[in-house]
Design an enzyme around this catalytic site. Sequence first.
Site, PDB file in Angstrom:
ATOM      1  N   GLY A  57       1.856   2.016  10.608  1.00 19.95           N
ATOM      2  CA  GLY A  57       2.895   3.158  10.389  1.00 19.95           C
ATOM      3  C   GLY A  57       3.572   3.688  11.883  1.00 19.95           C
ATOM      4  O   GLY A  57       4.266   4.882  11.927  1.00 19.95           O
TER       5      GLY A  57
ATOM      6  N   GLU B 288      -5.581  -5.122  10.071  1.00 21.01           N
ATOM      7  CA  GLU B 288      -4.614  -3.988  10.509  1.00 21.01           C
ATOM      8  C   GLU B 288      -5.241  -3.170  11.867  1.00 21.01           C
ATOM      9  O   GLU B 288      -5.551  -2.468  12.006  1.00 21.01           O
ATOM     10  CB  GLU B 288      -4.898  -2.992   9.424  1.00 21.01           C
ATOM     11  CG  GLU B 288      -4.191  -3.615   7.851  1.00 21.01           C
ATOM     12  CD  GLU B 288      -3.783  -2.648   7.114  1.00 21.01           C
ATOM     13  OE1 GLU B 288      -2.532  -2.709   6.601  1.00 21.01           O
ATOM     14  OE2 GLU B 288      -4.395  -1.531   6.579  1.00 21.01           O
TER      15      GLU B 288
ATOM     16  N   GLU C 135      -6.779   4.942   7.314  1.00 15.54           N
ATOM     17  CA  GLU C 135      -6.783   6.438   7.182  1.00 15.54           C
ATOM     18  C   GLU C 135      -7.882   6.962   6.378  1.00 15.54           C
ATOM     19  O   GLU C 135      -8.294   8.008   6.691  1.00 15.54           O
ATOM     20  CB  GLU C 135      -5.543   6.322   6.233  1.00 15.54           C
ATOM     21  CG  GLU C 135      -4.050   6.183   7.265  1.00 15.54           C
ATOM     22  CD  GLU C 135      -2.930   5.713   6.386  1.00 15.54           C
ATOM     23  OE1 GLU C 135      -2.846   5.674   5.249  1.00 15.54           O
ATOM     24  OE2 GLU C 135      -2.225   5.229   7.269  1.00 15.54           O
TER      25      GLU C 135
ATOM     26  N   SER D 166       2.896  -2.103  10.161  1.00 15.21           N
ATOM     27  CA  SER D 166       4.376  -2.380  10.321  1.00 15.21           C
ATOM     28  C   SER D 166       4.979  -3.770   9.909  1.00 15.21           C
ATOM     29  O   SER D 166       5.988  -4.355  10.704  1.00 15.21           O
ATOM     30  CB  SER D 166       4.727  -2.126  11.834  1.00 15.21           C
ATOM     31  OG  SER D 166       4.389  -0.651  11.989  1.00 15.21           O
TER      32      SER D 166
ATOM     33  N   ASN E 294       0.926  -1.075   0.127  1.00 17.19           N
ATOM     34  CA  ASN E 294       0.063  -0.029   0.183  1.00 17.19           C
ATOM     35  C   ASN E 294       0.760   1.245  -0.010  1.00 17.19           C
ATOM     36  O   ASN E 294       1.393   1.686   1.054  1.00 17.19           O
ATOM     37  CB  ASN E 294      -1.056   0.109   1.339  1.00 17.19           C
ATOM     38  CG  ASN E 294      -1.604   1.038   1.427  1.00 17.19           C
ATOM     39  OD1 ASN E 294      -1.801   2.100   0.459  1.00 17.19           O
ATOM     40  ND2 ASN E 294      -2.456   1.384   2.485  1.00 17.19           N
TER      41      ASN E 294
ATOM     42  N   HIS F 203      -9.627   1.305   4.210  1.00 17.30           N
ATOM     43  CA  HIS F 203      -8.245   1.399   5.305  1.00 17.30           C
ATOM     44  C   HIS F 203      -8.559   2.578   6.277  1.00 17.30           C
ATOM     45  O   HIS F 203      -9.412   3.312   6.272  1.00 17.30           O
ATOM     46  CB  HIS F 203      -7.128   2.319   4.033  1.00 17.30           C
ATOM     47  CG  HIS F 203      -5.837   2.214   4.937  1.00 17.30           C
ATOM     48  ND1 HIS F 203      -5.326   2.974   5.734  1.00 17.30           N
ATOM     49  CD2 HIS F 203      -4.929   1.262   4.770  1.00 17.30           C
ATOM     50  CE1 HIS F 203      -4.182   2.756   6.042  1.00 17.30           C
ATOM     51  NE2 HIS F 203      -3.818   1.572   5.609  1.00 17.30           N
TER      52      HIS F 203
ATOM     53  N   LYS G  65       0.142   4.272  -0.303  1.00 19.81           N
ATOM     54  CA  LYS G  65      -0.423   5.621   0.293  1.00 19.81           C
ATOM     55  C   LYS G  65      -0.406   6.673  -0.775  1.00 19.81           C
ATOM     56  O   LYS G  65      -0.356   6.386  -2.106  1.00 19.81           O
ATOM     57  CB  LYS G  65      -0.098   5.666   1.523  1.00 19.81           C
ATOM     58  CG  LYS G  65      -0.156   4.554   2.392  1.00 19.81           C
ATOM     59  CD  LYS G  65       0.028   4.682   3.943  1.00 19.81           C
ATOM     60  CE  LYS G  65      -0.262   3.490   4.468  1.00 19.81           C
ATOM     61  NZ  LYS G  65      -0.120   3.391   5.983  1.00 19.81           N
TER      62      LYS G  65
HETATM   63  P1  PGA Z   1       2.549   0.276   7.530  1.00 21.46           P
HETATM   64  O1  PGA Z   1       0.897   0.486   6.804  1.00 21.46           O
HETATM   65  O2  PGA Z   1       3.165  -0.970   6.818  1.00 21.46           O
HETATM   66  O3  PGA Z   1       3.454   1.316   7.059  1.00 21.46           O
HETATM   67  O4  PGA Z   1       2.507   0.124   8.996  1.00 21.46           O
HETATM   68  C1  PGA Z   1       0.246  -0.650   6.757  1.00 21.46           C
HETATM   69  C2  PGA Z   1      -1.183  -0.303   6.096  1.00 21.46           C
HETATM   70  O5  PGA Z   1      -1.534   0.931   6.498  1.00 21.46           O
HETATM   71  O6  PGA Z   1      -1.618  -0.666   5.135  1.00 21.46           O
END
Ligand code: PGA
Length: 256
Positions: A177, A171, A101, A217, A13, A99, A15
């Site tokens: 993140g 997630e 976000e 992560s 992803n 997601h 983003k």
């Molecule tokens: P990350 O993001 O691996 O940077 O924690 C995962 C995601 O938001 O899909």
Amino acid sequence: MNRKYRKTVIAGNWKMNMTASEIKPFIEQLKENMPKTRACDVVLCTPAVMIPAMIKAGKEVKVAAGGQDVSKYEKGAYTGEVSATQLADIGTKYCIVGHSERRQYHGEDDMLVNAKARALLEKGIAPIICVGESLEQREAGVTMEYVAYQVKAALNGIDATQLRRCIIAYEPIWAIGTGKTATSEQAQEVCEGIRAVIRKIYGARPARAVSILYGGSMNAKNAAELLAQPDIDGGLIGGASLKPVDFATIIAASNQ
Ligand code: PGA
């Protein structure tokens, strides 16, 4: 993973990172570091404008392109939105929905996530449906109840045939993140719980066939251990998917 019953999927992803011109060099580096034979499907989910470039560059190395969001509407006066028809028309095979976000910054709720997943399925695109609890919810001991609700709501009105195209990504919000990964036991426990929820709705065989990914992560160091869990069928990877060598290492870890 359990390859006997379901696909392993390693999805990146990106983003709102990278540009279309950076895709070719990225894929070249990925190719140099990726194992020659792979036991997983690889997807990179980019901003919509970059999908055609990803499809083109990814073809030779069998990396599919995915979107990160879609409108629930088919077409019309929705300035700035991208429809499932438009994504399908350019050859998009996967698309993330729900997601955290999107939920956090755009106020998306579970019924909207459901509508988006259905819009994608109508056009033959595989939705990668994201669910996961906040730190407060985990500490309050309501993780499984909350995630079970999210899964049930997201799958509302989706039949068993359509379910075969769906991918669930667990997630935990506190792990996204942050560099804080769920332990493999924590991740396995929730992914197993998600499969149990799907089993209750659709029965044993469809539930056994759904790929459930872990995200939050996941990186080159911890991927192998997470992917060794029986109900973790891949990863949705943010930060580490921006580094071709790390992403290739994660792909290699899925070969175990
Ligand atoms: P990350 O993001 O691996 O940077 O924690 C995962 C995601 O938001 O899909």
